[in-house]
Motif scaffolding. Structure first.
Motif, PDB file in Angstrom:
ATOM      1  N   ARG A 100       9.683 102.375 -16.309  1.00 37.71           N
ATOM      2  CA  ARG A 100       8.545 101.500 -16.514  1.00 37.71           C
ATOM      3  C   ARG A 100       8.480 100.488 -15.393  1.00 37.71           C
ATOM      4  O   ARG A 100       8.086  99.364 -15.580  1.00 37.71           O
ATOM      5  CB  ARG A 100       8.657 100.814 -17.883  1.00 37.71           C
ATOM      6  CG  ARG A 100       8.285 101.744 -19.005  1.00 37.71           C
ATOM      7  CD  ARG A 100       8.658 101.180 -20.341  1.00 37.71           C
ATOM      8  NE  ARG A 100       9.966 101.641 -20.716  1.00 37.71           N
ATOM      9  CZ  ARG A 100      10.487 101.468 -21.919  1.00 37.71           C
ATOM     10  NH1 ARG A 100       9.828 100.862 -22.831  1.00 37.71           N
ATOM     11  NH2 ARG A 100      11.693 101.903 -22.198  1.00 37.71           N
ATOM     12  N   GLY A 101       8.907 100.913 -14.243  1.00 39.86           N
ATOM     13  CA  GLY A 101       8.956  99.999 -13.116  1.00 39.86           C
ATOM     14  C   GLY A 101       7.563  99.620 -12.644  1.00 39.86           C
ATOM     15  O   GLY A 101       6.551 100.092 -13.145  1.00 39.86           O
ATOM     16  N   GLY A 102       7.520  98.827 -11.607  1.00 38.55           N
ATOM     17  CA  GLY A 102       6.219  98.424 -11.087  1.00 38.55           C
ATOM     18  C   GLY A 102       5.517  97.506 -12.045  1.00 38.55           C
ATOM     19  O   GLY A 102       6.096  96.589 -12.585  1.00 38.55           O
ATOM     20  N   GLY A 103       4.253  97.774 -12.280  1.00 41.99           N
ATOM     21  CA  GLY A 103       3.530  96.959 -13.242  1.00 41.99           C
ATOM     22  C   GLY A 103       3.399  95.515 -12.795  1.00 41.99           C
ATOM     23  O   GLY A 103       3.517  94.596 -13.586  1.00 41.99           O
ATOM     24  N   SER A 104       3.196  95.309 -11.520  1.00 41.08           N
ATOM     25  CA  SER A 104       3.085  93.941 -11.047  1.00 41.08           C
ATOM     26  C   SER A 104       1.768  93.344 -11.493  1.00 41.08           C
ATOM     27  O   SER A 104       0.919  94.004 -12.062  1.00 41.08           O
ATOM     28  CB  SER A 104       3.142  93.912  -9.519  1.00 41.08           C
ATOM     29  OG  SER A 104       1.924  94.366  -9.011  1.00 41.08           O
ATOM     30  N   SER A 105       1.610  92.078 -11.214  1.00 45.69           N
ATOM     31  CA  SER A 105       0.402  91.405 -11.640  1.00 45.69           C
ATOM     32  C   SER A 105      -0.824  91.961 -10.927  1.00 45.69           C
ATOM     33  O   SER A 105      -1.934  91.716 -11.335  1.00 45.69           O
ATOM     34  CB  SER A 105       0.531  89.910 -11.354  1.00 45.69           C
ATOM     35  OG  SER A 105       0.797  89.717  -9.978  1.00 45.69           O
ATOM     36  N   ALA A 109      -3.299  97.840 -14.992  1.00 46.76           N
ATOM     37  CA  ALA A 109      -2.744  98.630 -16.078  1.00 46.76           C
ATOM     38  C   ALA A 109      -1.496  97.989 -16.663  1.00 46.76           C
ATOM     39  O   ALA A 109      -0.941  98.486 -17.617  1.00 46.76           O
ATOM     40  CB  ALA A 109      -2.405 100.030 -15.583  1.00 46.76           C
ATOM     41  N   SER A 110      -1.049  96.909 -16.078  1.00 41.61           N
ATOM     42  CA  SER A 110       0.165  96.268 -16.560  1.00 41.61           C
ATOM     43  C   SER A 110       0.006  95.853 -18.010  1.00 41.61           C
ATOM     44  O   SER A 110      -1.016  95.332 -18.425  1.00 41.61           O
ATOM     45  CB  SER A 110       0.454  95.039 -15.708  1.00 41.61           C
ATOM     46  OG  SER A 110       1.317  94.165 -16.388  1.00 41.61           O
ATOM     47  N   ARG A 111       1.067  96.116 -18.764  1.00 41.34           N
ATOM     48  CA  ARG A 111       1.043  95.746 -20.173  1.00 41.34           C
ATOM     49  C   ARG A 111       0.911  94.236 -20.332  1.00 41.34           C
ATOM     50  O   ARG A 111       0.214  93.745 -21.221  1.00 41.34           O
ATOM     51  CB  ARG A 111       2.335  96.238 -20.827  1.00 41.34           C
ATOM     52  CG  ARG A 111       2.342  96.054 -22.317  1.00 41.34           C
ATOM     53  CD  ARG A 111       3.501  96.785 -22.938  1.00 41.34           C
ATOM     54  NE  ARG A 111       3.483  96.639 -24.371  1.00 41.34           N
ATOM     55  CZ  ARG A 111       4.317  97.249 -25.192  1.00 41.34           C
ATOM     56  NH1 ARG A 111       5.214  98.072 -24.711  1.00 41.34           N
ATOM     57  NH2 ARG A 111       4.244  97.070 -26.485  1.00 41.34           N
ATOM     58  N   ILE A 112       1.601  93.518 -19.471  1.00 39.38           N
ATOM     59  CA  ILE A 112       1.523  92.061 -19.544  1.00 39.38           C
ATOM     60  C   ILE A 112       0.094  91.600 -19.285  1.00 39.38           C
ATOM     61  O   ILE A 112      -0.459  90.764 -19.997  1.00 39.38           O
ATOM     62  CB  ILE A 112       2.479  91.413 -18.523  1.00 39.38           C
ATOM     63  CG1 ILE A 112       3.915  91.816 -18.811  1.00 39.38           C
ATOM     64  CG2 ILE A 112       2.328  89.906 -18.541  1.00 39.38           C
ATOM     65  CD1 ILE A 112       4.886  91.390 -17.726  1.00 39.38           C
ATOM     66  N   SER A 113      -0.515  92.163 -18.237  1.00 36.68           N
ATOM     67  CA  SER A 113      -1.875  91.750 -17.890  1.00 36.68           C
ATOM     68  C   SER A 113      -2.848  92.042 -19.021  1.00 36.68           C
ATOM     69  O   SER A 113      -3.767  91.267 -19.277  1.00 36.68           O
ATOM     70  CB  SER A 113      -2.338  92.471 -16.621  1.00 36.68           C
ATOM     71  OG  SER A 113      -1.525  92.106 -15.543  1.00 36.68           O
ATOM     72  N   SER A 115      -2.336  91.773 -21.970  1.00 34.31           N
ATOM     73  CA  SER A 115      -2.199  90.753 -23.017  1.00 34.31           C
ATOM     74  C   SER A 115      -2.941  89.474 -22.662  1.00 34.31           C
ATOM     75  O   SER A 115      -3.008  88.550 -23.467  1.00 34.31           O
ATOM     76  CB  SER A 115      -0.724  90.440 -23.254  1.00 34.31           C
ATOM     77  OG  SER A 115      -0.218  89.657 -22.191  1.00 34.31           O
ATOM     78  N   LEU A 117      -2.229  87.560 -19.887  1.00 33.66           N
ATOM     79  CA  LEU A 117      -1.469  86.714 -18.970  1.00 33.66           C
ATOM     80  C   LEU A 117      -1.807  87.079 -17.531  1.00 33.66           C
ATOM     81  O   LEU A 117      -1.951  88.260 -17.200  1.00 33.66           O
ATOM     82  CB  LEU A 117       0.038  86.889 -19.193  1.00 33.66           C
ATOM     83  CG  LEU A 117       0.653  86.240 -20.432  1.00 33.66           C
ATOM     84  CD1 LEU A 117       2.142  86.564 -20.493  1.00 33.66           C
ATOM     85  CD2 LEU A 117       0.430  84.742 -20.422  1.00 33.66           C
TER      86      LEU A 117
END
Lengths: 154, 280
Positions: A100-105, A109-113, A115, A117
């Motif tokens: 699950r690497g990557g996912g930067s801001s 597609a980032s899970r955090i984004s 949400s 944030l």
């Protein structure tokens, strides 16, 4: 199908090379397609320090790590115990591919984004606890740089 | 907890147990970094995106400077070097000599066969009811996808000893018993069950059951009561314990996923389990 533990231990060196390739791909931020080779469960077992690669020390400890996956203690590992789901017509792996690497801001597609944030968002106004169980106000983190990594023992 | 049962640990039910997990993690990782403990309702995790191994760099003003879904130590080092300057001799992961050890079980493992599940199942919400004593045994409930969507299907009830309490089953007395009480139109079959008779005097294997539910609904939680006999050899006690849970047929996104999901191939040549029975 079950895979004898000794075969998996022998494959650890190959796995390390594979992981280096994956890590490089992630560092290049290439989009990842589905159908990764190694399950997250297997990677978590081998990559004890969670640094995204399997070091020489971790290879040395691979036997113990793999034995920990052998839940029914029969000396072999099934695909299920490896956390690998076989998909018809191709290889096996989680639909989301390896890791699950990557996912930067920068990635929408980032899970955090997803949400809500974004970079620049303040820490939430919630009270959690310190190691002694005393309430900890996140505002106490102001004044210096802080790294927060979410994780758990398992 | 992302992977219940890994290294033998199970989901904590209290803040104290969660704090104990932190101490276990610190001990096994040999780390001195400060840890923060989320509340049992996981409010911090949810507010920060609910990614299991996410990573954030927070600036002096309390705002997010960098964030990613999955921790990336090399990228983090680069970011920190830009923020705080290069470090001449940075600590390498190898310097930490990390070695997560499986906690020594209180008794033998692998004595009672694990249940063969009918396929991929999802954890549902389990609400332990205060009994005035610790939950030496913790219930994990999972259901098949049909049950979540239609209210009819199979439910897994797994009673797992919590290694934090260093207890084992006392197999010299009556085995664990459970009872499921339903309300309204919900039907549970079987509604009562009993663990297997085990020849070994003690073991720490989970006691697992499958029950069939009909017309289940999130608004009609099930009351699960359990009676078991646990022993702690170190402290020299054995006692009968009766405890209760409410189980809501609603996916629990914080319950994690066991490493071996849908353990259909766990036992070679094993037969499929019957509802309420052990796979023997």
């Amino acid at each position: 199908m079950r895979i004898p533990l000794r075969d998996l231990v022998c494959a650890a060196a190959i796995t390390a090379a594979l992981m280096a390739t994956i890590a490089n791909a992630q560092n290049r931020r290439e989009p990842r397609s589905g159908g990764g080779f190694m399950s997250t469960d297997l990677m978590r077992a081998l990559d004890a320090n969670r640094d995204g690669r399997i070091s020489a020390d971790e290879i040395q400890r691979a036997t113990r790590a793999l034995q920990a996956l052998d839940r029914d203690r029969d000396g072999a590992l099934s695909f299920d115990e490896l956390g690998i789901t076989r998909r018809p017509g191709f290889s096996f792996g989680r639909p989301s591919g390896f890791g699950r690497g990557g996912g930067s801001s920068r990635s929408g597609a980032s899970r955090i984004s997803r949400s809500g944030l974004v970079v620049g968002s303040p820490l939430p106004d919630v009270t959690i606890f310190d190691e002694q169980g005393q309430p900890f106000d996140l505002k106490q983190l102001k004044g210096g740089h802080t790294v927060i990594v979410f994780g758990c023992l398992t | 907890m992302s992977h219940p049962e890994q290294f033998g640990y199970v989901r904590p039910f209290s803040l104290k147990e969660r704090l104990d997990h932190i101490q276990e993690a610190k001990r096994s990782l040999g780390t001195t970094i400060p840890w923060l403990c989320d509340a049992l309702d996981n409010r911090f995790k949810h507010a920060m995106g609910s990614a299991n191994n996410s990573e954030f760099v927070i600036g002096p003003d309390g705002k997010i400077l960098h964030m990613r879904d999955w921790s990336n130590p090399s990228l983090l080092r680069t970011e920190l070097a830009k923020l705080a300057g290069e470090v001449k001799n940075p600590t390498q992961v190898a310097d930490l000599n990390l070695d997560i050890q499986d906690r020594k079980p209180a008794a033998a493992r692998g004595v009672v066969r694990r249940l063969e599940l009918p396929g991929q199942m999802r954890a549902v919400k389990v609400l332990p009811q205060d009994s005035g004593q610790p939950f030496y045994v913790k219930l994990r409930a999972e259901v098949d996808s049909g049950l979540l969507s239609s209210g009819t299907g199979q439910m897994y009830l797994g009673f797992h000893l919590d290694p934090l309490y260093e207890v084992h089953w006392n197999n010299l007395v009556a085995p664990i018993e459970f009872k499921v009480e339903s309300a309204g139109e919900t039907k549970v079959t079987p509604a009562v069950g009993k663990g297997p008779k085990v020849e070994a005097e003690a073991d720490v294997d989970p006691r697992e059951f499958l029950v069939q539910l009909e017309n289940a609904h999130p608004d009609r939680p099930l009351k699960v009561s359990v009676r078991y006999f646990a022993c702690n050899d170190e402290q020299g006690w054995c006692k009968a314990v009766t405890q209760e849970y409410l189980v809501r047929i609603e996916a629990d996104r914080d319950a994690g996923q066991r490493s071996s999901r849908g353990r259909s191939s766990r036992f070679r040549g094993g037969s499929r389990p019957r509802p309420g029975g052990f796979n023997r």
